[in-house]
Design an enzyme around this catalytic site. Structure first.
Site, PDB file in Angstrom:
ATOM      1  N   SER A 178      20.300 -24.788 -17.048  1.00 48.40           N
ATOM      2  CA  SER A 178      21.492 -23.729 -16.651  1.00 48.40           C
ATOM      3  C   SER A 178      22.402 -24.745 -16.709  1.00 48.40           C
ATOM      4  CB  SER A 178      20.887 -22.665 -15.590  1.00 48.40           C
ATOM      5  OG  SER A 178      22.108 -22.056 -14.945  1.00 48.40           O
ATOM      6  N   TYR A 230      17.001 -22.048  -7.702  1.00 48.14           N
ATOM      7  CA  TYR A 230      17.102 -21.438  -9.082  1.00 48.14           C
ATOM      8  C   TYR A 230      17.631 -23.295  -9.706  1.00 48.14           C
ATOM      9  CZ  TYR A 230      18.185 -20.489 -13.266  1.00 48.14           C
ATOM     10  OH  TYR A 230      18.420 -19.277 -14.840  1.00 48.14           O
TER      11      TYR A 230
END
Length: 252
Positions: A145, A159
């Site tokens: 990401s 995350y």
């Protein structure tokens, strides 16, 4: 579509929706046999049916990627159905319950890590064993990401940490397994219009679109385009690459 993936056996984790479903459909449309791995059995069955409707080959397997026994069984099922694994899209991810470090419950931290870090490791562990045994090389593409590349405010600290770990793992796989003709790359999506992102809410999507130079989020099929390329023989000299696919977000 051409059959440039004919003869390849692919595993796609997180295949019940979003980028996983789009990529599974794309790989199957190009001739790959696909093992669909997800905890969402209903969504996974829908992906399987879509592949069958387009004339592709696939099986659907329940798999919690944080559970080593289930990952091992899933990989064995893929091998039994289609032969040694040659493509892994290491995509399953989770962010629910995350938060800022000073307020984040340890159990919530561990839940995210168990899927996004341990799950990525486990899926690669058994895919690598299959690729090495098969002797024909392979390709691993893992979903990181932009949160693994830059600091992101807004309560996704576990995350983001997990996605940074994915980047380091990818580089280690690339240099370790090159001798087996196995390539490993990571993609770093920005805003992608998946069900996970939509769950965060329209305000988030509007704000993130406004901060993206191209002014919008990506469709899952646009991510699938990149994964298909990285999984194909057209990218044989690309390994250890960390590729943003973010509409220019990290270029600012």
């Amino acid at each position: 579509m051409t059959a440039r993936m004919e003869g390849h056996n692919a595993i796609v984790t997180g295949s019940s929706s979003g980028m996983g479903r789009a990529t599974a459909l794309r790989l199957a449309s190009e001739g790959a046999s696909v093992c669909l791995a997800d905890i969402n059995t209903e969504g996974n069955a829908e992906t399987l049916e879509l592949i069958k409707q387009q004339g592709g080959r696939a099986i659907a397997q329940y798999c919690d990627v944080s559970d080593e026994t289930l990952v091992k069984e899933m990989t064995a099922s893929a091998e039994a159905a289609f032969g040694s694994v040659s493509i892994l899209f290491n995509n399953a991810g989770f962010e629910d319950g995350d938060g800022n470090t000073d307020e984040l419950d340890v159990d919530a931290w561990e839940k995210v890590q168990s899927i996004n870090t341990r799950g990525v490791f486990l899926a690669a562990k058994y895919a690598l064993k299959s690729m090495i045994a098969g002797g024909k090389g392979g390709s691993i593409t893992t979903t990181s990401s932009i949160g693994g590349l830059i600091g992101t405010p807004g309560g996704l600290h576990s995350y983001c940490a997990s996605k940074g770990a994915v980047i380091s793992l990818t580089r280690s796989w690339a240099v370790t397994y090159a001798k087996h003709k196995i390539r490993a790359n990571a993609i770093c999506p920005g805003l992608v219009l998946t069900s996970m992102v939509k769950r965060i809410g329209p305000e988030f999507i509007e704000a993130a679109s406004g901060m993206t130079p191209l002014g919008r989020g990506a469709e899952p099929e646009e991510i699938a385009n990149l994964v298909a390329f990285l999984s194909s023989e057209e990218s044989q000299f690309i390994t250890g690459a960390i590729i943003p696919i973010d509409g220019g977000y990290t270029a600012q």
